[in-house]
Design a protein around this motif. Structure first.
Motif, PDB file in Angstrom:
ATOM      1  N   LYS A 125      -3.199  -5.941   6.525  1.00 24.41           N
ATOM      2  CA  LYS A 125      -4.045  -6.105   5.546  1.00 24.41           C
ATOM      3  C   LYS A 125      -5.226  -6.983   6.063  1.00 24.41           C
ATOM      4  N   ASN A 183      -0.935  -0.397  12.585  1.00 21.44           N
ATOM      5  CA  ASN A 183      -2.208  -0.924  12.038  1.00 21.44           C
ATOM      6  C   ASN A 183      -2.524  -0.782  10.513  1.00 21.44           C
ATOM      7  N   SER A 184      -1.866   0.202  10.162  1.00 19.69           N
ATOM      8  CA  SER A 184      -2.092   0.490   8.622  1.00 19.69           C
ATOM      9  C   SER A 184      -1.273  -0.323   7.760  1.00 19.69           C
ATOM     10  N   ASN A 204       0.831  -1.298  -0.173  1.00 21.87           N
ATOM     11  CA  ASN A 204      -0.112  -0.014  -0.145  1.00 21.87           C
ATOM     12  C   ASN A 204       0.882   1.220   0.091  1.00 21.87           C
ATOM     13  N   GLU A 257       2.411  -5.094   2.991  1.00 22.49           N
ATOM     14  CA  GLU A 257       1.200  -5.409   3.735  1.00 22.49           C
ATOM     15  C   GLU A 257       1.623  -6.913   4.206  1.00 22.49           C
TER      16      GLU A 257
END
Length: 340
Positions: A118, A114-115, A77, A82
């Motif tokens: 996936k 957290n980002s 991303n 991910e």
């Protein structure tokens, strides 16, 4: 969001977090030791993520010991590669260990990022955390979600060919109540609670928007639960009540509807009351089983004894007959009277 355990990554693991995101590390294992999150093992990539999966993940699994495994996928991303977050919590492990890992998971995800995560995969038996098990999980997640009661009502209206101008986002009024749509954040929190991430969720109705919003999702002790109940507005609460009953350890989800009497407007009282049943149905459809529904006025009612008695009411099998009290001593025999 608060964390019940207070367990955090040690310095070695925090430094590894920075290094492992360069694209060389394929997988690493994290465990809880001496009240810290520690790095146990890691492997660099050799092939694509599918070929590496079973070869790397399965050896990290211990039969009776929970752990976390972060597995790097080949997709990216805007922030980098991910990752798949695997939470391994076998049924055979001690209850205390399972509780500890469940209540620390949110901390690890936050500290790693957290980002970058996936997807999540929760496993209790080995086949669930193999490549085949992961693909089955993805297939189940991609499958159409169960229809909510509101959507079922719409389908029923179409089947009976009733002319009505109503859309999927429109509130609906039925004999069971009024169904308002839940925001995605609320739905995600409920799914996370079903996976064991949270012990407590609070929801509210946005009256102007006619939608249900997430207020908080966290891990709290039973002692702090009463303080979460507002004194001036209604709320819906979901709480995982951990207790023992007849020698068995139990974790039961309780749905609590708090309404502080006449401190609320008439409209607010009516809406919260009408939305309650459709909301609990929607929560069940998201995978969270509600064992008991409770209504309270104030948070001080939420004691351990109160919740226990709501879940395990005492059944009175024998009720003694009413015993007529004896008359005063020395009263003498009853007198016979004639009716004239």
């Amino acid at each position: 969001m608060s964390h019940q355990t207070g367990i955090k990554a040690n310095d070695q693991l925090n430094k590894f977090f920075l290094k492992c995101k360069d694209g060389h590390v394929r997988v690493f294992k994290v465990a809880i030791e001496e009240e810290q999150l520690v790095l146990k093992e890691h492997k660099n990539e050799k092939h694509n993520w599918e070929k590496d999966f079973d070869k790397y993940v399965i050896p990290l699994i211990e039969e009776n010991q929970p752990c976390y495994i972060l597995y790097r996928l080949d997709s990216k991303n805007s922030l980098g590669y991910e990752w798949l977050f695997i939470s391994w919590s076998p049924d055979t492990s001690p209850t205390r260990q399972k509780m500890l890992y469940a209540s620390t998971k949110a901390t690890l995800k936050q500290e790693f990022g957290n980002s970058l995560i996936k997807e999540e995969l929760h496993g209790t038996v080995l086949p669930e955390v193999t490549l085949e098990g992961y693909k089955k999980h993805k297939k189940n997640v991609a499958a159409p979600a169960p229809l909510s009661s509101r959507e079922e009502e719409l389908q029923e209206l179409k089947r009976t060919e009733i002319n009505t101008d109503i859309s999927i986002n429109t509130k609906q009024q039925t004999l069971g109540g009024v169904s308002f749509p839940m925001l995605e954040s609320a739905q995600d929190a409920i799914k996370d609670m079903a996976r064991g991430s949270y012990d407590y969720i609070q929801l509210r109705i946005d009256i102007p928007e006619e939608t249900i919003h997430l207020v908080t999702a966290e891990n709290i002790s039973l002692e702090k639960l009463p303080s979460k109940v507002p004194l001036d507005t209604a709320r819906y609460h979901l709480y995982k009540f951990k207790h023992t009953h007849e020698g068995d350890y139990m974790e039961n989800i309780v749905f609590i509807y708090s309404m502080p009497g006449y401190n609320c407007t008439v409209k607010e009282r009516m809406l919260y009351s009408s939305c309650k049943n459709p909301l609990t149905e929607a929560i069940s459809n998201l995978g969270l089983e509600i064992v008991k529904k409770i209504e309270i006025d104030v948070g001080s009612e939420l004691t351990e004894q109160f919740l226990y008695e709501e879940l395990h009411p005492t059944n009175t099998l024998y009720r003694p007959k009413f015993a007529k009290p004896k008359g005063p001593p020395g009263r003498g025999p009853k007198r016979m009277t004639k009716n004239h």
